[in-house]
Design an enzyme around this catalytic site. Sequence first.
Site, PDB file in Angstrom:
ATOM      1  N   GLU A 178       0.844  -1.202   0.000  1.00 58.37           N
ATOM      2  CA  GLU A 178       0.000   0.000   0.000  1.00 58.37           C
ATOM      3  C   GLU A 178       0.874   1.244   0.000  1.00 58.37           C
ATOM      4  OE1 GLU A 178      -2.416   1.877  -0.260  1.00 58.37           O
ATOM      5  OE2 GLU A 178      -4.271   0.763  -0.094  1.00 58.37           O
TER       6      GLU A 178
ATOM      7  N   ASN B 107     -10.481   4.598   1.005  1.00 58.14           N
ATOM      8  CA  ASN B 107      -9.455   4.329   0.001  1.00 58.14           C
ATOM      9  C   ASN B 107      -9.509   5.381  -1.094  1.00 58.14           C
ATOM     10  OD1 ASN B 107      -7.385   2.361  -0.344  1.00 58.14           O
ATOM     11  ND2 ASN B 107      -8.892   0.738  -0.003  1.00 58.14           N
TER      12      ASN B 107
ATOM     13  N   ASP C 144      -9.637   0.445  -4.767  1.00 54.81           N
ATOM     14  CA  ASP C 144      -8.565   0.500  -3.780  1.00 54.81           C
ATOM     15  C   ASP C 144      -7.849   1.844  -3.952  1.00 54.81           C
ATOM     16  OD1 ASP C 144      -6.235  -0.356  -2.038  1.00 54.81           O
ATOM     17  OD2 ASP C 144      -7.319  -2.249  -2.142  1.00 54.81           O
TER      18      ASP C 144
END
Length: 290
Positions: free
Chosen positions: A18, A146, A197
């Site tokens: 991430e 997100n 995402d």
Amino acid sequence: MTAESMLIFDQRVCTLGEGAFWHPLRQQYFWFDIIGKRLLSVADGEQLQWQFNEHVSAAGWIDHSNLLIASESGLYQFNLEQSSKQLLVSLEADKPANRSNDGRADPQGGFWIGTMGKRAEYEQGALYRFYRGELRTLRTGLTIPNAICFAPSGEFVYYADTIAGFLWRQALDKNSGWPVGDAQLVIDFKAKGLNPDGAVTDAEGNIWNAQWGAGRVACYSPQGQLVKAIATPSSQVTCPAFGGPDYTDLLITSATENMVSDQLKAQPTAGKTLIAKACGQGRAEPKVIL
């Protein structure tokens, strides 16, 4: 662009990659393995790693040596050379079942960060902004916040809830960067069977969104119209970031979280960090102003 034309940028496997971004002064990418509690990078062909004692997930740059890093308990100033950290402000330190997730700096110098339950408990997350020493809660009742990214002009922020499947746009004050008015729905991903995402905008303001489980990063216009999609060999892609000397390469993190052995065998790139060369025209990440 096909999945076969995607290159492996870094072979290290992240359980949950991430927070990818390109540091414009250092000319290098940084990203996180949230579950592994580590910050990763590569410089001059050397793999770099900083280990933490709690989940870390997102960062912005303060200067050449210092990052703002979001962890499950706070926002820290982290010195890369000394591997030392200084707490700037607590972040849900009273909620040990929560952690930080997606985050990014805005054009006005603020830093946005989402939080979520460690088991993705329903609506236990929130959205925050840190600016010049002040942390404000902007929205509660999110499950997996997100896709935090910004119009190049600083006029809008975009963000999503992966579980709800919605991407919103919110107007910002062009000087301070604080939200103005109500958030507006831009894309209903759930209706398309997609899970938004991490995301980043390019120089034209298009939104590049990693779509968990779909094996692709999709580019949308600021109005939410699909422009194109690039396939990835890893199905669980998590966060894109433009970088390189001319900002035309797209780094893409991925994850192995919840994948079973047959899936891992079928996807040898799962959890590795990918790069798509000459993918689009990005721009520099803004500096965080403390």
